[in-house]
Design a protein around this motif. Structure first.
Motif, PDB file in Angstrom:
ATOM      1  N   GLU A 386       0.818  -1.209   0.000  1.00 25.45           N
ATOM      2  CA  GLU A 386       0.000   0.000   0.000  1.00 25.45           C
ATOM      3  C   GLU A 386       0.854   1.261   0.000  1.00 25.45           C
ATOM      4  N   ASN A 387       0.433   2.216  -0.792  1.00 24.40           N
ATOM      5  CA  ASN A 387       1.094   3.509  -0.849  1.00 24.40           C
ATOM      6  C   ASN A 387       0.448   4.430   0.174  1.00 24.40           C
ATOM      7  N   LEU A 388       1.253   4.964   1.096  1.00 27.72           N
ATOM      8  CA  LEU A 388       0.726   5.759   2.206  1.00 27.72           C
ATOM      9  C   LEU A 388       0.397   7.192   1.818  1.00 27.72           C
ATOM     10  N   ASP A 389       0.765   7.580   0.585  1.00 30.23           N
ATOM     11  CA  ASP A 389       0.422   8.914   0.104  1.00 30.23           C
ATOM     12  C   ASP A 389      -0.847   8.896  -0.742  1.00 30.23           C
ATOM     13  N   GLY A 390      -1.431   7.711  -0.886  1.00 30.97           N
ATOM     14  CA  GLY A 390      -2.649   7.600  -1.687  1.00 30.97           C
ATOM     15  C   GLY A 390      -2.394   7.564  -3.176  1.00 30.97           C
ATOM     16  N   TRP A 391      -1.134   7.376  -3.580  1.00 26.46           N
ATOM     17  CA  TRP A 391      -0.810   7.286  -4.996  1.00 26.46           C
ATOM     18  C   TRP A 391      -1.072   5.866  -5.490  1.00 26.46           C
ATOM     19  N   ARG A 392      -1.649   5.733  -6.646  1.00 23.92           N
ATOM     20  CA  ARG A 392      -1.947   4.422  -7.212  1.00 23.92           C
ATOM     21  C   ARG A 392      -0.867   4.025  -8.202  1.00 23.92           C
ATOM     22  N   LEU A 393      -0.259   2.873  -7.956  1.00 20.50           N
ATOM     23  CA  LEU A 393       0.760   2.361  -8.865  1.00 20.50           C
ATOM     24  C   LEU A 393       0.068   1.667 -10.031  1.00 20.50           C
ATOM     25  N   ARG A 394       0.127   2.289 -11.202  1.00 21.82           N
ATOM     26  CA  ARG A 394      -0.546   1.737 -12.382  1.00 21.82           C
ATOM     27  C   ARG A 394       0.431   1.056 -13.335  1.00 21.82           C
ATOM     28  N   ALA A 395       1.604   0.732 -12.842  1.00 23.31           N
ATOM     29  CA  ALA A 395       2.524  -0.090 -13.624  1.00 23.31           C
ATOM     30  C   ALA A 395       1.949  -1.499 -13.728  1.00 23.31           C
ATOM     31  N   ASN A 396       2.404  -2.259 -14.738  1.00 27.55           N
ATOM     32  CA  ASN A 396       1.993  -3.659 -14.817  1.00 27.55           C
ATOM     33  C   ASN A 396       3.180  -4.610 -14.705  1.00 27.55           C
ATOM     34  N   ALA A 397       4.320  -4.067 -14.288  1.00 33.25           N
ATOM     35  CA  ALA A 397       5.512  -4.889 -14.051  1.00 33.25           C
ATOM     36  C   ALA A 397       6.429  -4.141 -13.099  1.00 33.25           C
ATOM     37  N   MET A 398       7.337  -4.858 -12.433  1.00 31.04           N
ATOM     38  CA  MET A 398       8.332  -4.195 -11.586  1.00 31.04           C
ATOM     39  C   MET A 398       9.629  -4.977 -11.592  1.00 31.04           C
ATOM     40  N   GLU A 399      10.723  -4.239 -11.508  1.00 29.01           N
ATOM     41  CA  GLU A 399      12.038  -4.882 -11.460  1.00 29.01           C
ATOM     42  C   GLU A 399      12.234  -5.567 -10.115  1.00 29.01           C
ATOM     43  N   ILE A 400      12.596  -6.845 -10.168  1.00 25.01           N
ATOM     44  CA  ILE A 400      12.881  -7.624  -8.969  1.00 25.01           C
ATOM     45  C   ILE A 400      14.386  -7.813  -8.814  1.00 25.01           C
ATOM     46  N   ILE A 401      15.059  -8.107  -9.936  1.00 26.57           N
ATOM     47  CA  ILE A 401      16.517  -8.230  -9.936  1.00 26.57           C
ATOM     48  C   ILE A 401      17.067  -7.278 -10.991  1.00 26.57           C
ATOM     49  N   ASN A 402      17.765  -6.264 -10.556  1.00 28.17           N
ATOM     50  CA  ASN A 402      18.446  -5.334 -11.451  1.00 28.17           C
ATOM     51  C   ASN A 402      19.939  -5.513 -11.182  1.00 28.17           C
ATOM     52  N   SER A 403      20.641  -6.179 -12.093  1.00 27.53           N
ATOM     53  CA  SER A 403      22.039  -6.538 -11.826  1.00 27.53           C
ATOM     54  C   SER A 403      22.963  -5.336 -11.837  1.00 27.53           C
ATOM     55  N   GLY A 404      22.503  -4.195 -12.335  1.00 30.79           N
ATOM     56  CA  GLY A 404      23.285  -2.966 -12.254  1.00 30.79           C
ATOM     57  C   GLY A 404      22.965  -2.150 -11.017  1.00 30.79           C
ATOM     58  N   ALA A 405      21.940  -2.569 -10.276  1.00 29.36           N
ATOM     59  CA  ALA A 405      21.544  -1.860  -9.051  1.00 29.36           C
ATOM     60  C   ALA A 405      21.032  -2.891  -8.053  1.00 29.36           C
ATOM     61  N   THR A 406      21.916  -3.817  -7.691  1.00 32.88           N
ATOM     62  CA  THR A 406      21.523  -4.895  -6.792  1.00 32.88           C
ATOM     63  C   THR A 406      21.266  -4.363  -5.380  1.00 32.88           C
ATOM     64  N   GLN A 407      20.527  -5.145  -4.607  1.00 30.85           N
ATOM     65  CA  GLN A 407      20.187  -4.802  -3.232  1.00 30.85           C
ATOM     66  C   GLN A 407      21.059  -5.590  -2.259  1.00 30.85           C
ATOM     67  N   THR A 408      21.286  -5.046  -1.076  1.00 33.63           N
ATOM     68  CA  THR A 408      22.033  -5.773  -0.049  1.00 33.63           C
ATOM     69  C   THR A 408      21.306  -7.072   0.293  1.00 33.63           C
ATOM     70  N   ASP A 409      19.987  -6.999   0.451  1.00 39.02           N
ATOM     71  CA  ASP A 409      19.149  -8.181   0.653  1.00 39.02           C
ATOM     72  C   ASP A 409      18.403  -8.425  -0.653  1.00 39.02           C
ATOM     73  N   PHE A 410      18.844  -9.427  -1.417  1.00 37.04           N
ATOM     74  CA  PHE A 410      18.255  -9.633  -2.735  1.00 37.04           C
ATOM     75  C   PHE A 410      16.778 -10.014  -2.644  1.00 37.04           C
ATOM     76  N   MET A 411      16.308 -10.482  -1.476  1.00 34.75           N
ATOM     77  CA  MET A 411      14.911 -10.878  -1.324  1.00 34.75           C
ATOM     78  C   MET A 411      13.981  -9.697  -1.070  1.00 34.75           C
ATOM     79  N   GLN A 412      14.518  -8.518  -0.766  1.00 39.31           N
ATOM     80  CA  GLN A 412      13.662  -7.394  -0.399  1.00 39.31           C
ATOM     81  C   GLN A 412      12.644  -7.068  -1.483  1.00 39.31           C
ATOM     82  N   LEU A 413      13.080  -6.979  -2.719  1.00 42.89           N
ATOM     83  CA  LEU A 413      12.155  -6.637  -3.796  1.00 42.89           C
ATOM     84  C   LEU A 413      11.187  -7.774  -4.091  1.00 42.89           C
ATOM     85  N   TYR A 414      11.590  -9.011  -3.806  1.00 40.30           N
ATOM     86  CA  TYR A 414      10.625 -10.114  -3.912  1.00 40.30           C
ATOM     87  C   TYR A 414       9.491  -9.908  -2.906  1.00 40.30           C
TER      88      TYR A 414
END
Length: 690
Positions: A386-414
Motif C-alpha cells: 500500500e502507498n501511504l500517500d494515496g498514490w496508485r501504482l498503475r505499472a503492470n511490471a516491476m524490477e525484482i533483480i536489477n544486476s546494475g543496481a543490486t540490493q544488499t538483501d536480494f529478497m527485499q524486492l521479492y
C-alpha cells in the motif's frame, strides 16, 4: 621496442603480469587501501588503517617523449585523480573490477631526479574503499609497452565449429584484467581485459607474459579457458570452443533496461558497442530504454550484421522526479511521455496515452533518485503493497533483480512484489541489467525469459511476446534458470483449476560455471517449503523435484526461487549493491519463476488476499471479534490486508480492544497483525523524521 621480463629477484615484488623495460621505474610494488572520508564501504576492507591518498616520491630521468604509467586498481566507484608533479594524467576507472590502467605521460612531465605521484579522491567526498598500487612508469608510449607479442583469438561453437558472438576475458596470474592494444570497432567492443566479438575473431598485441583467456556467451553457454605463455616477438593463435548448456526452449531472453552513452549521456557504451554486447551476451529480445528518449536499434544492428541474433524493441526509461518507469513498445519518432509531471496519476496517464505502449515497469523501487525512493518505508508498506500517500501504482511490471543496481538483501524486492500481488496489483516480475557500460555492469546479466516461439531470434513475434510478458508468463534469471509446473501443465501467468492435491514440479538449470544450493517455494509471499540442492557440476539441469501440496484454503500465488553462491571470476562477476544498506554483503545467483495462481474458489479469477480481506471486513463490520475468528481459515497475507483495512478505517494496529481480542486469535492472525503493526510503526517514525 623489445621489452624484457622483470629480473627474477624483482618478481617477488608482486607486479604480476607487468613487463618491465630497462627505462622503467617501479614506483611502488604494493597495493594500498585508500578511503578519504566516511565509514568503510565494505566489510572486506579494514575499518581503520587506510590512507586518504597515495603520495609516492620516485627518482627518474626527464622524459623527452611520451611515457606511460601502469597501475592496478580495485573496487573503484567514485572519482580519483592520478597526478604526477602537479599534472593530472587521468582518473581511475569507476569500476569495481580488479584491472590494470595505463595512462599517458606527456613529454617532460617526468623530471630529472625526484618526482611525486599522487592519487586522491576528487569532487564530492563520498565513502569509497579502494585499493591501488603496483605502479610502474615506462619511458615509452602505451602502444610500445603493449606490443611485445601478438595474439589471435577465435571463438567457435563447440558443435558446429562456426564462429560465435561472445565475450573474451583476459587476466594475468593475479586474475587482474589486463590491457591490450585491442580497440573497439564495428566488430568488437573493448575494455581493459574484456573484448566482445560479433564475429568470434580478434587480433591484437600485448606484453609477453602469462595469461588466462576465457570465452563465454552469457548465461546459457559454458566457458572455455586457455592458459597461455607469450614470448617476446611471438605470434600466437588460440581457438576456444563454447557450447550451449542451458535449455531455455520456449522462452526468449530479454533485457528490459538497456542504455547507451550515446543517448543517455553517462556510462561508457556507445550505440555500436551496445549492438555487439547484446549479441555477445545472447540477448534475443532487447528493449532500448535510454532516458526520456526513444531509440531504434534496427538500422545499426543491420549495418553491423548482428540483427540476426535478436529482435529489438523501442522503449523509453521515463525518468521523473517520482520514479523511473520503463515503457514499451513506443515509436522512435513518436511523442514521449511527459517526464516533468509531479504525481503518479498524471505520469501514468501520460505513459498510457503514448501510442502503442503496453508495458510500464516500475524500476529499481528501492533506490533513491532525485531524493525520492518509491518503496521507501515512509510512503510504502511492503507487507501489504500500500502507498501511504494515496498514490496508485498503475505499472503492470516491476524490477525484482536489477544486476546494475543490486540490493544488499536480494529478497527485499521479492517481498515488495509479493505484497503488491496480495494487494491486487498484478505486476510481472522483471530481471534486467540497467547497463550503461560495456563491461562494468554486464548487459543481460540479470534477464527476463519470456514464453514465446524462440526458433529464430531475428523473427520473434513482438506483439505476442509482449502480451505474454504482460500476462506474467516469465522466468527471471541471474545465473540460474528455475521452471515450475503445477499438476503437470500450468506455469507462470496461468490459473490452476481447483483440485484436491497439487503437484508442483520444479527444475533448476544453469551453466557448468554456476552452482545452485537451495530451492524455496512461496505461497502468497510466505515460505512454505525449502530444500537444499546437491547441484550437479555439469551444465544443464542442476536439480529436479516434485513436491506434493495440500489444496490451499483460498486462491494464492506460488513462486519458486533457487539460489547459489555468487560468481566472482572476471568473466562474469556479480556487482556489489548500488546503494548498499550495510558493509556486509554476500552475493547470490538467483533463478525464479513468475507467479502461478491457484484458483481454489473455482471462480476462474486470480483472487488476491486483499479481495478476501475486503469481503470479510464488510461481512463482519462492527464485530471485530467475529472478524478475527473468521481469519482462522485464511493465510497470513489475508490477515495483514485486514489489518491494513482496519487501520485505514481508523482502527490503529495498537488499539487496546484489538490487542486484547488478538490474544485469542489463530497464530497466523496474531503474526499477521504483529507484522503489520511493526511495519506501520516504522513508517510513521520515518515520516515524522522527514
Amino acid at each position: 621496442m623489445k621489452l624484457r621480463l622483470f629480473l627474477s629477484a624483482l618478481m617477488s615484488l608482486a607486479i604480476a603480469g607487468a613487463v618491465i623495460a630497462e627505462e622503467s621505474v617501479i614506483v611502488t610494488s604494493k597495493l594500498t587501501h585508500l578511503r578519504n572520508s566516511g565509514d568503510r564501504e565494505w566489510a572486506t576492507f579494514p575499518e581503520t588503517g587506510q590512507k586518504k591518498e597515495l603520495s609516492i616520491p620516485f627518482e627518474a630521468k626527464v622524459n623527452q617523449r611520451e611515457g606511460t604509467l601502469l597501475l592496478r586498481q580495485q573496487d573503484v566507484k567514485q572519482t580519483w585523480n592520478v597526478e604526477l608533479n602537479g599534472t593530472v594524467l587521468g582518473k581511475l576507472v569507476p569500476d569495481a573490477n580488479d584491472q590494470q590502467l595505463l595512462l599517458k605521460v606527456p613529454p617532460k612531465t617526468v623530471k630529472a631526479g625526484k618526482n611525486q605521484l599522487r592519487i586522491y579522491q576528487a569532487g564530492k567526498q563520498i565513502a569509497d574503499d579502494i585499493r591501488v598500487g603496483e605502479i610502474v612508469y615506462f619511458d615509452e608510449p602505451k602502444r610500445d609497452v603493449l606490443s611485445e607479442a601478438q595474439l589471435s583469438i577465435e571463438v567457435v561453437d563447440g558443435k558446429s565449429d562456426k564462429p560465435l558472438p561472445c565475450r573474451v576475458t583476459i587476466v594475468n596470474t593475479d586474475k587482474t584484467l589486463v590491457a591490450t592494444t585491442a580497440e573497439s570497432n564495428e566488430r568488437q567492443a573493448v575494455r581493459t581485459g574484456v573484448i566482445y566479438l560479433s564475429e568470434g575473431k580478434t587480433q591484437f598485441h600485448m606484453p609477453a607474459v602469462h595469461y588466462t583467456i576465457v570465452a563465454g556467451r552469457g548465461f546459457e553457454y559454458g566457458i572455455d579457458f586457455r592458459p597461455i605463455q607469450l614470448a617476446a616477438g611471438e605470434k600466437k593463435k588460440v581457438q576456444l570452443k563454447i557450447n550451449r548448456e542451458v535449455d531455455t526452449m520456449g522462452y526468449v531472453s530479454s533485457d528490459t533496461h538497456i542504455h547507451t552513452l550515446t543517448h543517455s549521456g553517462h556510462g561508457d557504451c556507445s550505440m555500436a558497442e551496445r549492438m555487439i554486447t547484446l549479441a555477445g551476451e545472447q540477448i534475443e529480445f532487447p528493449i532500448a530504454t535510454d532516458h526520456n528518449k526513444q531509440i531504434d536499434y534496427e538500422p545499426l544492428s543491420r549495418k553491423l550484421k548482428v540483427r540476426r541474433y535478436f529482435t529489438p524493441v523501442i522503449g523509453n526509461e521515463v525518468t521523473t522526479k517520482w520514479g523511473h518507469f520503463n515503457v514499451f513498445p513506443v515509436q522512435a519518432e513518436g511523442p514521449i511521455p511527459d517526464y516533468k509531471l509531479s504525481a503518479w496519476n498524471e505520469i501514468f496517464d501520460s505513459i498510457y496515452e503514448t501510442p502503442n505502449v503496453k508495458v510500464a515497469i516500475l524500476n529499481h523501487a528501492r533506490d533513491i533518485h532525485s531524493k525520492y525512493r518509491p518503496f521507501d518505508r515512509k510512503n510504502h508498506l511492503s507487507q501489504t503493497g500500500e502507498n501511504l500517500d494515496g498514490w496508485r501504482l498503475r505499472a503492470n511490471a516491476m524490477e525484482i533483480i536489477n544486476s546494475g543496481a543490486t540490493q544488499t538483501d536480494f529478497m527485499q524486492l521479492y517481498h515488495d512484489w509479493f505484497g503488491a500481488l496480495n494487494r491486487g496489483t498484478f505486476l510481472t516480475p522483471v530481471g534486467c541489467s540497467d547497463s550503461h557500460d560495456v563491461s562494468r555492469y554486464i548487459v543481460g546479466q540479470a534477464r527476463t525469459y519470456i514464453q514465446t516461439e524462440d526458433k529464430d531470434p531475428s523473427k520473434i513475434n513482438v506483439g505476442q511476446t509482449i502480451q505474454n510478458f504482460v500476462d506474467g508468463k516469465v522466468l527471471l534469471s541471474y545465473g540460474l534458470f528455475t521452471q515450475i509446473k503445477v499438476n503437470g501443465k500450468y506455469g507462470p501467468g496461468e490459473l490452476v483449476p481447483a483440485s484436491d492435491d497439487l503437484k508442483v514440479s520444479l527444475t533448476v538449470s544453469g551453466p557448468s560455471w554456476v552452482t545452485a544450493d537451495q530451492i524455496s517455494l512461496y505461497a502468497n509471499g510466505e515460505l512454505i517449503r525449502r530444500e537444499d540442492i546437491q547441484s550437479k557440476d555439469q551444465g544443464g539441469v542442476k536439480w529436479q523435484g516434485t513436491w506434493k501440496l495440500k489444496q490451499f484454503p483460498h486462491d494464492c500465488h506460488l513462486v519458486a526461487i533457487a539460489t547459489g553462491p555468487g560468481v566472482s571470476d572476471a568473466y562474469w562477476p556479480l556487482a556489489k549493491p548500488y546503494q548498499p544498506d550495510s558493509p556486509e554483503f554476500q552475493s547470490h545467483v538467483v533463478g525464479s519463476t513468475g507467479a502461478v495462481w491457484i484458483d481454489t474458489d473455482g471462480d476462474g479469477k486470480k483472487t488476491p488476499a486483499y479481495a478476501y480481506a475486503e469481503r470479510l471486513v464488510k461481512e463482519h463490520k462492527g464485530n471485530l471479534n467475529a472478524l478475527l475468528k473468521s481469519l482462522a481459515n485464511y493465510d497470513l497475507a489475508v490477515s495483514q490486508q485486514v489489518a491494513s483495512l482496519l487501520r485505514a478505517d481508523g482502527k490503529s494496529p495498537f488499539d487496546p480492544e484489538l490487542t486484547k481480542l488478538l490474544q485469542d486469535a489463530a497464530k497466523q492472525v496474531q503474526i499477521g497483525f504483529a507484522l503489520y503493526g511493526e511495519a506501520w510503526r516504522a513508517s510513521q517514525i520515518a515520516r515524522s523524521t522527514n
